[in-house]
Write an enzyme that holds these catalytic residues in place. Structure first.
Site, mmCIF file in Angstrom:
data_model
loop_
_atom_site.group_PDB
_atom_site.id
_atom_site.type_symbol
_atom_site.label_atom_id
_atom_site.label_comp_id
_atom_site.label_asym_id
_atom_site.label_seq_id
_atom_site.Cartn_x
_atom_site.Cartn_y
_atom_site.Cartn_z
ATOM 1 N N ASP A 1 -7.819 7.690 1.128
ATOM 2 C CA ASP A 1 -8.476 6.373 1.220
ATOM 3 C C ASP A 1 -7.770 5.625 2.347
ATOM 4 O O ASP A 1 -6.694 5.072 2.143
ATOM 5 C CB ASP A 1 -8.327 5.623 -0.112
ATOM 6 C CG ASP A 1 -8.939 4.218 -0.053
ATOM 7 O OD1 ASP A 1 -9.206 3.712 1.053
ATOM 8 O OD2 ASP A 1 -9.146 3.621 -1.118
ATOM 9 N N TRP B 1 0.204 8.490 -2.579
ATOM 10 C CA TRP B 1 -0.834 8.925 -3.517
ATOM 11 C C TRP B 1 -0.892 10.446 -3.443
ATOM 12 O O TRP B 1 -0.823 11.026 -2.363
ATOM 13 C CB TRP B 1 -2.175 8.314 -3.097
ATOM 14 C CG TRP B 1 -3.336 8.689 -3.957
ATOM 15 C CD1 TRP B 1 -4.364 9.504 -3.626
ATOM 16 C CD2 TRP B 1 -3.599 8.222 -5.274
ATOM 17 N NE1 TRP B 1 -5.251 9.593 -4.660
ATOM 18 C CE2 TRP B 1 -4.810 8.808 -5.691
ATOM 19 C CE3 TRP B 1 -2.922 7.362 -6.155
ATOM 20 C CZ2 TRP B 1 -5.368 8.577 -6.934
ATOM 21 C CZ3 TRP B 1 -3.483 7.126 -7.408
ATOM 22 C CH2 TRP B 1 -4.695 7.725 -7.775
ATOM 23 N N ASP C 1 0.928 6.540 3.665
ATOM 24 C CA ASP C 1 0.450 5.527 4.615
ATOM 25 C C ASP C 1 1.479 5.377 5.732
ATOM 26 O O ASP C 1 2.685 5.499 5.492
ATOM 27 C CB ASP C 1 0.242 4.181 3.903
ATOM 28 C CG ASP C 1 -1.018 4.171 3.052
ATOM 29 O OD1 ASP C 1 -1.843 5.098 3.208
ATOM 30 O OD2 ASP C 1 -1.180 3.248 2.244
ATOM 31 N N TRP D 1 0.093 1.520 0.337
ATOM 32 C CA TRP D 1 1.346 2.184 -0.051
ATOM 33 C C TRP D 1 2.506 1.777 0.849
ATOM 34 O O TRP D 1 3.629 2.248 0.666
ATOM 35 C CB TRP D 1 1.155 3.709 -0.081
ATOM 36 C CG TRP D 1 0.130 4.109 -1.100
ATOM 37 C CD1 TRP D 1 -1.142 4.498 -0.858
ATOM 38 C CD2 TRP D 1 0.286 4.113 -2.526
ATOM 39 N NE1 TRP D 1 -1.813 4.748 -2.045
ATOM 40 C CE2 TRP D 1 -0.950 4.522 -3.083
ATOM 41 C CE3 TRP D 1 1.335 3.810 -3.392
ATOM 42 C CZ2 TRP D 1 -1.157 4.630 -4.450
ATOM 43 C CZ3 TRP D 1 1.126 3.934 -4.760
ATOM 44 C CH2 TRP D 1 -0.095 4.336 -5.273
ATOM 45 N N TYR E 1 -0.268 -2.067 7.033
ATOM 46 C CA TYR E 1 -0.848 -0.724 6.930
ATOM 47 C C TYR E 1 -1.553 -0.354 8.233
ATOM 48 O O TYR E 1 -2.344 -1.140 8.761
ATOM 49 C CB TYR E 1 -1.859 -0.673 5.777
ATOM 50 C CG TYR E 1 -2.715 0.565 5.830
ATOM 51 C CD1 TYR E 1 -2.193 1.805 5.513
ATOM 52 C CD2 TYR E 1 -4.046 0.502 6.248
ATOM 53 C CE1 TYR E 1 -2.966 2.954 5.601
ATOM 54 C CE2 TYR E 1 -4.834 1.643 6.331
ATOM 55 C CZ TYR E 1 -4.281 2.866 6.008
ATOM 56 O OH TYR E 1 -5.048 4.001 6.106
ATOM 57 N N THR F 1 -3.352 6.728 7.526
ATOM 58 C CA THR F 1 -2.859 7.615 6.454
ATOM 59 C C THR F 1 -2.765 9.063 6.948
ATOM 60 O O THR F 1 -3.673 9.549 7.626
ATOM 61 C CB THR F 1 -3.813 7.533 5.235
ATOM 62 O OG1 THR F 1 -3.942 6.159 4.857
ATOM 63 C CG2 THR F 1 -3.286 8.321 4.043
HETATM 64 N N1 ABN Z 1 -3.814 3.479 1.266
HETATM 65 C C1 ABN Z 1 -4.565 2.842 2.270
HETATM 66 C C2 ABN Z 1 -4.983 1.454 1.921
HETATM 67 C C3 ABN Z 1 -4.334 0.400 2.503
HETATM 68 C C4 ABN Z 1 -4.703 -0.889 2.171
HETATM 69 C C5 ABN Z 1 -5.712 -1.095 1.240
HETATM 70 C C6 ABN Z 1 -6.374 -0.001 0.667
HETATM 71 C C7 ABN Z 1 -6.008 1.287 1.020
#
Ligand code: ABN
Length: 171
Positions: free
Chosen positions: A73, A98, A117, A149, A158, A161
């Site tokens: 995700d 995750w 992440d 994460w 972020y 990923t």
């Molecule tokens: N794991 C990625 C992510 C970051 C921020 C919000 C949702 C998903």
């Protein structure tokens, strides 16, 4: 018709009284210079170049359908200056992750995959990929992947990923 002529005559005279020949020539010069410089402005044609490229196939790390991404995700780091397993320069991997289990169609085995992440830069925005196989809804918080994460990193921004194989899943 005479009324219209008179109206134009009056407005032309008033314009002529209010503006000098120099100011009219100045404005005209500015207009011509602007028009001549217009073709020199930079134009971003990268969108058109990308649109003409074929989309990546399911075996490409830039495709969301790549088998390792079954429970991902986020934005694919392979589209953000990194690779499917390494963070782009200037970012660092999250220590909390995750975990998913993905089936590799090439050897018919299941693999345990860690989705780390990459943190420290604002959101990459390329190749968004939300598959989240076997994820549970938000109200089962410990089984939901809709989380940043990077939350425990010094810089919790972020960026993207990566997916790292941890091992073969036991049957
Ligand atoms: N794991 C990625 C992510 C970051 C921020 C919000 C949702 C998903």
């Amino acid at each position: 018709m005479r009324g219209l002529d008179q109206l134009f005559e009056r407005s032309s005279r008033s314009l002529a009284q209010r503006s000098s020949r120099r100011s009219v020539l100045g404005s005209l010069g500015q207009l011509l210079t602007g028009a001549a410089l217009l073709p020199l402005l930079p134009i971003d044609r990268s969108g058109r170049a990308r649109a003409s490229e074929a989309p990546p196939g399911p075996d490409s790390p830039e495709s969301c359908q790549y088998w390792r991404y079954c429970a991902i995700d986020g934005y694919l780091c392979s589209c953000c200056g990194g690779s499917s397993t390494s963070c782009p320069p200037g970012t660092s991997s999250s220590p909390i992750t995750w975990i998913g289990t993905c089936h590799n169609p090439h050897d018919q085995r299941d693999y345990i995959v860690s989705y780390n992440d990459c943190c420290g830069k604002t959101s990459c925005g390329n190749c968004e990929c939300v598959r989240n196989e076997r994820e549970k809804p938000m109200y089962r918080a410990s089984r939901n992947n809709d989380l940043n994460w990077c939350m425990a990193n010094a810089d919790s921004n972020y960026h993207c990923t990566v997916s790292v194989i941890l091992g073969v899943a036991e049957k």
